[in-house]
Design an enzyme around this catalytic site. Structure first.
Site, PDB file in Angstrom:
ATOM      1  N   GLU A 123       0.861  -1.249   0.025  1.00 44.85           N
ATOM      2  CA  GLU A 123       0.120   0.078  -0.112  1.00 44.85           C
ATOM      3  C   GLU A 123       0.814   1.404  -0.104  1.00 44.85           C
ATOM      4  O   GLU A 123       0.642   2.232  -0.599  1.00 44.85           O
ATOM      5  CB  GLU A 123      -0.939  -0.148   1.181  1.00 44.85           C
ATOM      6  CG  GLU A 123      -2.115  -1.325   1.161  1.00 44.85           C
ATOM      7  CD  GLU A 123      -2.839  -1.054   2.337  1.00 44.85           C
ATOM      8  OE1 GLU A 123      -2.444  -1.292   3.586  1.00 44.85           O
ATOM      9  OE2 GLU A 123      -4.030  -0.828   2.231  1.00 44.85           O
ATOM     10  N   GLU A 143      -4.082 -10.134   4.079  1.00 49.09           N
ATOM     11  CA  GLU A 143      -4.859  -9.552   5.227  1.00 49.09           C
ATOM     12  C   GLU A 143      -5.967 -10.758   5.240  1.00 49.09           C
ATOM     13  O   GLU A 143      -6.358 -10.960   6.282  1.00 49.09           O
ATOM     14  CB  GLU A 143      -5.528  -8.446   4.538  1.00 49.09           C
ATOM     15  CG  GLU A 143      -4.876  -7.068   4.714  1.00 49.09           C
ATOM     16  CD  GLU A 143      -3.903  -6.809   3.745  1.00 49.09           C
ATOM     17  OE1 GLU A 143      -3.388  -7.960   2.912  1.00 49.09           O
ATOM     18  OE2 GLU A 143      -3.126  -5.788   3.620  1.00 49.09           O
TER      19      GLU A 143
HETATM   20  C1  1HE Z   1       6.381  -8.586  12.269  1.00 44.32           C
HETATM   21  C2  1HE Z   1       5.822  -8.464  10.845  1.00 44.32           C
HETATM   22  C3  1HE Z   1       4.405  -7.637  11.134  1.00 44.32           C
HETATM   23  C4  1HE Z   1       7.572  -9.490  10.641  1.00 44.32           C
HETATM   24  N1  1HE Z   1       4.149  -7.114  12.300  1.00 44.32           N
HETATM   25  N2  1HE Z   1       5.988  -8.272  13.318  1.00 44.32           N
HETATM   26  N3  1HE Z   1       1.996  -8.455   7.272  1.00 44.32           N
HETATM   27  C5  1HE Z   1       2.137  -9.682   7.353  1.00 44.32           C
HETATM   28  O1  1HE Z   1       1.034 -10.423   7.673  1.00 44.32           O
HETATM   29  C6  1HE Z   1       3.572 -10.025   7.019  1.00 44.32           C
HETATM   30  C7  1HE Z   1       4.020 -11.051   8.323  1.00 44.32           C
HETATM   31  N4  1HE Z   1       5.580 -11.241   8.136  1.00 44.32           N
HETATM   32  C8  1HE Z   1       5.894 -12.285   7.317  1.00 44.32           C
HETATM   33  O2  1HE Z   1       5.195 -12.944   6.564  1.00 44.32           O
HETATM   34  C9  1HE Z   1       7.413 -12.334   7.349  1.00 44.32           C
HETATM   35  O3  1HE Z   1       7.878 -12.008   8.510  1.00 44.32           O
HETATM   36  C10 1HE Z   1       8.143 -11.823   6.153  1.00 44.32           C
HETATM   37  C11 1HE Z   1       7.650 -12.586   4.696  1.00 44.32           C
HETATM   38  C12 1HE Z   1       7.725 -10.430   6.002  1.00 44.32           C
HETATM   39  C13 1HE Z   1       9.572 -11.992   6.396  1.00 44.32           C
HETATM   40  O4  1HE Z   1      10.146 -13.352   6.794  1.00 44.32           O
HETATM   41  P1  1HE Z   1      11.591 -13.279   7.600  1.00 44.32           P
HETATM   42  O5  1HE Z   1      11.666 -14.859   7.677  1.00 44.32           O
HETATM   43  O6  1HE Z   1      12.561 -12.613   6.851  1.00 44.32           O
HETATM   44  O7  1HE Z   1      11.386 -12.742   9.052  1.00 44.32           O
HETATM   45  P2  1HE Z   1      10.449 -13.136  10.176  1.00 44.32           P
HETATM   46  O8  1HE Z   1      11.339 -14.292  10.948  1.00 44.32           O
HETATM   47  O9  1HE Z   1       9.244 -13.960   9.856  1.00 44.32           O
HETATM   48  O10 1HE Z   1      10.297 -11.990  11.174  1.00 44.32           O
HETATM   49  C14 1HE Z   1      11.291 -11.226  11.865  1.00 44.32           C
HETATM   50  C15 1HE Z   1      10.615 -10.854  13.233  1.00 44.32           C
HETATM   51  O11 1HE Z   1       9.716  -9.512  12.469  1.00 44.32           O
HETATM   52  C16 1HE Z   1       9.808 -11.788  13.734  1.00 44.32           C
HETATM   53  O12 1HE Z   1       9.738 -11.179  15.084  1.00 44.32           O
HETATM   54  P3  1HE Z   1      10.902 -11.882  16.355  1.00 44.32           P
HETATM   55  O13 1HE Z   1      10.659 -10.888  17.518  1.00 44.32           O
HETATM   56  O14 1HE Z   1      10.190 -13.258  16.382  1.00 44.32           O
HETATM   57  O15 1HE Z   1      12.148 -11.731  15.648  1.00 44.32           O
HETATM   58  C17 1HE Z   1       8.206 -11.337  13.214  1.00 44.32           C
HETATM   59  O16 1HE Z   1       7.473 -11.513  14.210  1.00 44.32           O
HETATM   60  C18 1HE Z   1       8.331  -9.916  13.054  1.00 44.32           C
HETATM   61  N5  1HE Z   1       7.405  -9.329  12.041  1.00 44.32           N
HETATM   62  N6  1HE Z   1       6.439  -9.125  10.113  1.00 44.32           N
HETATM   63  C19 1HE Z   1       4.887  -7.460  13.400  1.00 44.32           C
HETATM   64  N7  1HE Z   1       3.967  -7.436   9.950  1.00 44.32           N
HETATM   65  C20 1HE Z   1      -3.148  -0.353   7.314  1.00 44.32           C
HETATM   66  S1  1HE Z   1      -3.772  -2.006   6.932  1.00 44.32           S
HETATM   67  C21 1HE Z   1      -2.458  -2.928   6.561  1.00 44.32           C
HETATM   68  C22 1HE Z   1      -2.615  -4.512   6.563  1.00 44.32           C
HETATM   69  C23 1HE Z   1      -1.626  -5.391   6.500  1.00 44.32           C
HETATM   70  O17 1HE Z   1      -0.419  -4.749   6.385  1.00 44.32           O
HETATM   71  S2  1HE Z   1      -1.676  -7.111   6.675  1.00 44.32           S
HETATM   72  C24 1HE Z   1      -0.170  -7.665   6.285  1.00 44.32           C
HETATM   73  C25 1HE Z   1       0.797  -7.745   7.624  1.00 44.32           C
END
Ligand code: 1HE
Length: 272
Positions: A123, A143
Site C-alpha cells: 500500500e 490480510e
Molecule cells: C512482524 C511483522 C509484522 C515480521 N508485524 N511483526 N503483514 C504480514 O502479515 C506479514 C507478516 N510477516 C511475514 O510474513 C514475514 O515476517 C516476512 C515474509 C515479511 C519476512 O520473513 P522473515 O523470515 O525474513 O522474517 P521473520 O522471522 O518472519 O520476522 C522477523 C521478525 O519480524 C519476527 O519477530 P521476532 O521478534 O520473532 O524476531 C516477526 O514476528 C516480525 N515481524 N512481520 C509485526 N507485519 C493499514 S492495513 C495494512 C494491513 C497489513 O499490512 S496486513 C499484512 C501484515
C-alpha cells in the site's frame, strides 16, 4: 553510503525508524526497522510523515527504500491486535493522510523494492509514482489469512494499479507474486537484477529532478485526477493545465534551449 540514523536494533522506542539523506537534489528516505522487517507501527507512520515533509521541503525528487532483508512487512500486527474498532478506523485514516502526501505532493517519489512488499508495504509503495523492483521482490496481501482488510489505501491504489480481480485473487488465496509477474500486473514499472533497485531508483529520481517543477507537479497531481474523470472533463482540465504550464518561465527557457541550441534532444532507447 552514509545513511543518517541507520540502526539495526529492534528496540522500537530507541530506534530512528526512518533514515534521511540527501544525494544532490534527491532525498533518500529509508524504512529502518529491519529486525521487525520494517513493520509499520503508529510511531513509524509519524516518522514517515516527518521525512516525507522534509523531502518535500528540501528535495526535487525522492526515493523510498527499506533497510534490511525486505522492503516492508506491512502493518505492525503486534500493535494492531490491541486496537479497538474505532482506533482501527483512526489508524487507517492516519495511513491515508500520510500516504496521500506522497501520492499528491509536489515532488515525485520512486520506490526501490526488494524482498517482501507485503500488505501495508505494498500500500505504501502504491502511493509512490514509480516503483522499481529487484528480482528478489515478492508481493502479497495476507490480510485474508490474518482476518483483517487492507487499510492503508490499497483498495483504491492497488486495485487501480493492478485491477480488482488480481487484488481479490491475492487477498483470497494468499498468492505471492514475484517481480516479473508484478511488472506484468502493473504493480511495478521496472525489474532490475538483485541488489540494484536502490541505485536504479536514484538514477531515475535524479533524472526526474532535472524536470521543470511545475511539469512534475502536474504529472503527480493532474494526471491521476484526470484519469478518474469522464473523458470530456479530463480533456477540458488538460487544456488548462497545459496552457498554464506553457506560461511558466521555466517552460519558456526550456523550449528556447531546444529550439536555439538543440538541448534535451530525445534519444532512442539505449542511445548514449
Ligand atoms: C512482524 C511483522 C509484522 C515480521 N508485524 N511483526 N503483514 C504480514 O502479515 C506479514 C507478516 N510477516 C511475514 O510474513 C514475514 O515476517 C516476512 C515474509 C515479511 C519476512 O520473513 P522473515 O523470515 O525474513 O522474517 P521473520 O522471522 O518472519 O520476522 C522477523 C521478525 O519480524 C519476527 O519477530 P521476532 O521478534 O520473532 O524476531 C516477526 O514476528 C516480525 N515481524 N512481520 C509485526 N507485519 C493499514 S492495513 C495494512 C494491513 C497489513 O499490512 S496486513 C499484512 C501484515
Amino acid at each position: 553510503m552514509i545513511i543518517e540514523g541507520q540502526n539495526d536494533v529492534s528496540d522500537h522506542n530507541d530506534t530512528q525508524l526512518v533514515t534521511f539523506e540527501m544525494r544532490g537534489d534527491v532525498a533518500l528516505v529509508g524504512l529502518n526497522r529491519p529486525a521487525k522487517r520494517n513493520a509499520i507501527s503508529d510511531r513509524f507512520v509519524n516518522e514517515i510523515e516527518v521525512n516525507v515533509r522534509r523531502a518535500r521541503d528540501t528535495a526535487r525528487a525522492a526515493v523510498l527504500f527499506g533497510h534490511g532483508p525486505h522492503f516492508c512487512a506491512g502493518l505492525d500486527l503486534g500493535e494492531h491486535v490491541k486496537k479497538s474498532p474505532m482506533e482501527g478506523v483512526q489508524n487507517s485514516r492516519r495511513w491515508h493522510e500520510v500516504f496521500s502526501q506522497i501520492e499528491f505532493g509536489p515532488i515525485p517519489w520512486f520506490a526501490a523494492l526488494h524482498g517482501a512488499v507485503v500488505g501495508g508495504g505494498l500500500e505504501l509503495a502504491a502511493a509512490t509514482q514509480v516503483r522499481i523492483a529487484d528480482e528478489s521482490t515478492f508481493f502479497a496481501l495476507p490480510e485474508g489469512q490474518r482476518g483483517i482488510f487492507v487499510g492503508g489505501g490499497g483498495s483504491v491504489r492497488i486495485a487501480r494499479l493492478t485491477g480488482v480481480a488480481r487484488m481479490a485473487d491475492m487477498m483470497l488465496t494468499g498468492r505471492s507474486v514475484d517481480a516479473t509477474l508484478g511488472e506484468r500486473w502493473n504493480m511495478v514499472q521496472y525489474v532490475v537484477p538483485k541488489g540494484e533497485a536502490l541505485e536504479t531508483a536514484i538514477e531515475l529520481a535524479e533524472q526526474a529532478a532535472t524536470n521543470s517543477s511545475f511539469s512534475n507537479y502536474a504529472v503527480i497531481n493532474a494526471l491521476p485526477r484526470i484519469n478518474q474523470m469522464a473523458a470530456d472533463d479530463g480533456l477540458f482540465v488538460e487544456s488548462f493545465v497545459s496552457s498554464f504550464a506553457a506560461t511558466t518561465p521555466e517552460a519558456e527557457a526550456r523550449l528556447n534551449d531546444f529550439l536555439q541550441r538543440g538541448k534535451g534532444k530525445v534519444k532512442a532507447p539505449g542511445q548514449t
